[in-house]
Design a protein around this motif. Sequence first.
Motif, mmCIF file in Angstrom:
data_model
loop_
_atom_site.group_PDB
_atom_site.id
_atom_site.type_symbol
_atom_site.label_atom_id
_atom_site.label_comp_id
_atom_site.label_asym_id
_atom_site.label_seq_id
_atom_site.Cartn_x
_atom_site.Cartn_y
_atom_site.Cartn_z
ATOM 1 N N ASN A 84 0.840 -1.194 0.000
ATOM 2 C CA ASN A 84 0.000 0.000 0.000
ATOM 3 C C ASN A 84 0.880 1.250 0.000
ATOM 4 O O ASN A 84 1.844 1.351 0.761
ATOM 5 N N GLU A 85 0.529 2.205 -0.852
ATOM 6 C CA GLU A 85 1.309 3.425 -0.965
ATOM 7 C C GLU A 85 1.152 4.296 0.280
ATOM 8 O O GLU A 85 0.060 4.426 0.827
ATOM 9 N N ALA A 86 2.263 4.908 0.703
ATOM 10 C CA ALA A 86 2.241 5.825 1.841
ATOM 11 C C ALA A 86 2.409 7.271 1.380
ATOM 12 O O ALA A 86 1.587 8.127 1.669
ATOM 13 N N TYR A 87 3.483 7.552 0.650
ATOM 14 C CA TYR A 87 3.721 8.897 0.131
ATOM 15 C C TYR A 87 4.820 8.804 -0.932
ATOM 16 O O TYR A 87 5.459 7.758 -1.124
ATOM 17 N N ARG A 88 5.066 9.921 -1.615
ATOM 18 C CA ARG A 88 6.103 10.023 -2.633
ATOM 19 C C ARG A 88 7.054 11.153 -2.257
ATOM 20 O O ARG A 88 6.637 12.157 -1.682
ATOM 21 N N TYR A 89 8.328 10.983 -2.584
ATOM 22 C CA TYR A 89 9.312 12.013 -2.283
ATOM 23 C C TYR A 89 10.469 11.908 -3.272
ATOM 24 O O TYR A 89 10.637 10.891 -3.966
ATOM 25 N N PHE A 90 11.265 12.969 -3.339
ATOM 26 C CA PHE A 90 12.463 12.940 -4.185
ATOM 27 C C PHE A 90 13.634 12.448 -3.351
ATOM 28 O O PHE A 90 13.957 13.013 -2.310
ATOM 29 N N ASP A 91 14.289 11.399 -3.805
ATOM 30 C CA ASP A 91 15.425 10.830 -3.104
ATOM 31 C C ASP A 91 16.706 11.241 -3.820
ATOM 32 O O ASP A 91 16.890 10.937 -5.006
ATOM 33 N N LYS A 92 17.600 11.939 -3.117
ATOM 34 C CA LYS A 92 18.779 12.485 -3.780
ATOM 35 C C LYS A 92 19.802 11.405 -4.129
ATOM 36 O O LYS A 92 20.629 11.614 -5.021
ATOM 37 N N ARG A 93 19.782 10.274 -3.451
ATOM 38 C CA ARG A 93 20.687 9.198 -3.839
ATOM 39 C C ARG A 93 20.182 8.499 -5.106
ATOM 40 O O ARG A 93 20.958 8.169 -6.004
ATOM 41 N N LYS A 94 18.856 8.275 -5.167
ATOM 42 C CA LYS A 94 18.263 7.714 -6.372
ATOM 43 C C LYS A 94 18.217 8.737 -7.499
ATOM 44 O O LYS A 94 18.115 8.373 -8.679
ATOM 45 N N ASP A 95 18.229 10.027 -7.120
ATOM 46 C CA ASP A 95 18.095 11.139 -8.053
ATOM 47 C C ASP A 95 16.796 11.034 -8.853
ATOM 48 O O ASP A 95 16.747 11.325 -10.047
ATOM 49 N N SER A 96 15.736 10.618 -8.148
ATOM 50 C CA SER A 96 14.428 10.463 -8.796
ATOM 51 C C SER A 96 13.341 10.469 -7.733
ATOM 52 O O SER A 96 13.609 10.395 -6.525
ATOM 53 N N VAL A 97 12.100 10.544 -8.199
ATOM 54 C CA VAL A 97 10.948 10.478 -7.300
ATOM 55 C C VAL A 97 10.712 9.026 -6.899
ATOM 56 O O VAL A 97 10.672 8.126 -7.751
ATOM 57 N N VAL A 98 10.558 8.780 -5.613
ATOM 58 C CA VAL A 98 10.414 7.428 -5.070
ATOM 59 C C VAL A 98 9.075 7.311 -4.353
ATOM 60 O O VAL A 98 8.642 8.243 -3.677
ATOM 61 N N THR A 99 8.422 6.168 -4.498
ATOM 62 C CA THR A 99 7.190 5.874 -3.749
ATOM 63 C C THR A 99 7.538 5.068 -2.510
ATOM 64 O O THR A 99 8.162 4.003 -2.606
ATOM 65 N N GLN A 100 7.146 5.590 -1.353
ATOM 66 C CA GLN A 100 7.351 4.885 -0.096
ATOM 67 C C GLN A 100 6.090 4.078 0.217
ATOM 68 O O GLN A 100 4.975 4.598 0.186
ATOM 69 N N TYR A 101 6.274 2.789 0.530
ATOM 70 C CA TYR A 101 5.139 1.917 0.803
ATOM 71 C C TYR A 101 4.962 1.698 2.302
ATOM 72 O O TYR A 101 5.903 1.853 3.092
ATOM 73 N N GLN A 102 3.751 1.320 2.673
ATOM 74 C CA GLN A 102 3.454 1.038 4.073
ATOM 75 C C GLN A 102 3.908 -0.372 4.421
ATOM 76 O O GLN A 102 4.559 -1.052 3.624
ATOM 77 N N LEU A 103 3.590 -0.830 5.627
ATOM 78 C CA LEU A 103 4.107 -2.096 6.125
ATOM 79 C C LEU A 103 3.575 -3.279 5.340
ATOM 80 O O LEU A 103 2.428 -3.288 4.891
#
Length: 769
Positions: free
Chosen positions: A738-757
């Motif tokens: 399940n999706e939690a939120y999205r953010y820009f990750d500077k190591r990935k250098d891209s937008v990442v989707t963070q998932y719930q448990l």
Amino acid sequence: MIRILPFLLFFITPAFAQNINSTIRGTVRDFDTRSPLVGATVSLSSPQTGTITDSEGAFRFDNLPTGRYQLSVSYVGYETVRIPELLLESGRENVQQVRLAPAGKQLNEAIVTGARPVAFNSVQEITIEQTLRYAATYMDPARVATSFPGVAAANDQANGLVIRANSPNSMQWRLEGVEIVNPNHLSNAGTFSDRPTSTGGGVNILSTQLLGTSQFLSGPFPAQYGNVNGGILDMQLRNGNDEKTEFTAQASLLGLDFAAEGPFSKKSKASYLVNYRYSFTGLLGAVGVKFGGEDIRFQDLSFNLNFPTAKGGKFTVFGMGGISSNTFEPDKDTTAWEFAKDGQNILYKNRMFASGLTFEQPLGNKLSLRTALVGSTLYSSRVAYGVNSRNSQRNELLDDQELVNGKVSLNTTLTYRFNPRVRFQGGLFVTLNQYETDVWSANTNLKSLVFQPFVKWSFQVAPRISAEVGLHAMLSQVEKTDKLSALPEPRAAIKWQLNETDQLSASFGLHSQMQTAGLYATRISDTDFYSNKNLSPTRSQQVVLGYQKSLPKNSSLKIEAYYQHLFDVPVGQGMRDNYSAVNLIEEIPSVFMKNTGSARNYGIEASFQKLLTNDFYLLVSGSLYDATYVDLLGQRHKSRFNGRHTFSLTSGKEFKSGNESLWGVNVKVLWLGGFRDKPIDAAYSKILKTTLYEEQSHYSVKMKDYFRPDLRVYWKKSKTKFSRTLSIDLQNVSGTKNEAYRYFDKRKDSVVTQYQLGLIPVLSYRWEF
């Protein structure tokens, strides 16, 4: 061998059958005056047996076979109360404190299931038995509430609640009827910015061992409730056994629990109840075992001391305190670093304490007084370092914040019953708030004072029609401002009993809620001219229409339609982003805000409930809703928590095996419309290496629907002197991402989707004696 000893003890049984019995007892008192009701009729089902209360209003059933019961209490001129889902186990007495309210002039007998509701609409009871039976609650009443219509968890990792599309910040925690700070361990759990929230956390600090029947309200609220727009969870403490010393020990993947209760002496009815808990993850962390690089630890202590006074009164002293921490250390193998967080060393600490007292005293046969005083404090700190990938040493301080949030709350309430049909309540709540932090982006110290007087009349208009009218007022002022908010809040409700099974109801309320402390304290510049300290409380008008039908076999159907209009909502505009306070959780936007926004939530909710009888229970609930807000420019948008629908199925079946064993299989299925997020400006985020949203964006990105099935299986085994429960909970048994939120990750250098448990198993062994 030592490790499997508890399981061997659990499965070994003697070759002969035993008669395993225990006791159900308690007292019956007047709802308002607490005076004992002498000669009240008390009866039990399965087997059918009955008795009457003695001169102290006490009743007792000894030598009862262990199992499930329903208790019925009646008295001439009073409503009949039925208490279902009583579980009697060996090694422990089941003690009930029953309060009966006058029935007034009824055409037919009035019957109340459970305690008398504190509101005509939108109120649910949460019992300790439900908390221990429902799947994946982790013994937390807030997680039980996700089975109710219109309620959703903001994130799997925490118990913050979205109630009728309101932000979790709109919820209020109460203890013994007065407002307290966030009572949870790890108040940053599941957040986007890894910073503390005002209402949610990973684990409730107050152990289930101390809880009685709590009240969950989603509005409109009766006149005695204030400083809230979204919902209330009022945790009530139970008294310890005043005749017999009893113990509970529990070991689970959550932690080790030890509880003791009993009388102070055989000559007195004064009692104590105390519980201590230490996290299982903390034990593992002490020997170097971590989860995903995180060392999570917590421990807590809670107690309740009860001292009866003359003429049916009582005096209680209670307290709770918890310490928790979460330490993240990067992997020594730097080639395994995948996200920006993997290269950081983060230390988060959380301390929460609350203590207080209550005093209840009848002042004659019509008047009673109740006073409660509670002080509570939440301290949290977060320190983050960048780690050098070459030598794994700290090389940069990224974040260093401390925050203290405290409250002192006092309530005094007088109740006067003119006659069985007319009842008056009047009282005052006084709350002193204090907020401290050491970061530049907020004022260092901030205090506010809130006075909330109220009056309420409850009366019977006709034999089948009851009504309540009241007036609440909120007078508040933030320190170092000359702005005093004085807000009158009328409340009204009516209930029409059409016949023995059908009921119509309607409620209205005007409500106000102060802004979060962090929003008041936000520093926009070095001068006070651009300051949010002068913000007024957010206000809301709420209307609910309800229909309830009682069905055979302890079943009921409830339908409610609600409308909530919020106004005086703080909105602001930065250089790129616009904000509305209705969409905030832990975020503190560093922009100047004004009370010029509004929001609107409306929907319809339905629930069908069959209480646990004949070894089966079922609760099916759902809602369809819409939630929007108006920004600074006057444009209406869908709000962050506009998922459009909620659905919950909570059910279980018990199976008896002889007279010693009881199996239980419980399921819970949640299907929620996905919340919303702002679109991220990926190109600009790459340049500045941080998450930046599109200019003047709103919540136009809808996340996928949330789906989570939970399972709980338990086996209760009784002996003459004790009982044991072996259980396993599987949260998200399907492993749904399940999706939690999205953010820009500077190591990935891209937008990442963070998932719930994902799948979370919790094995537990409980021993009561």
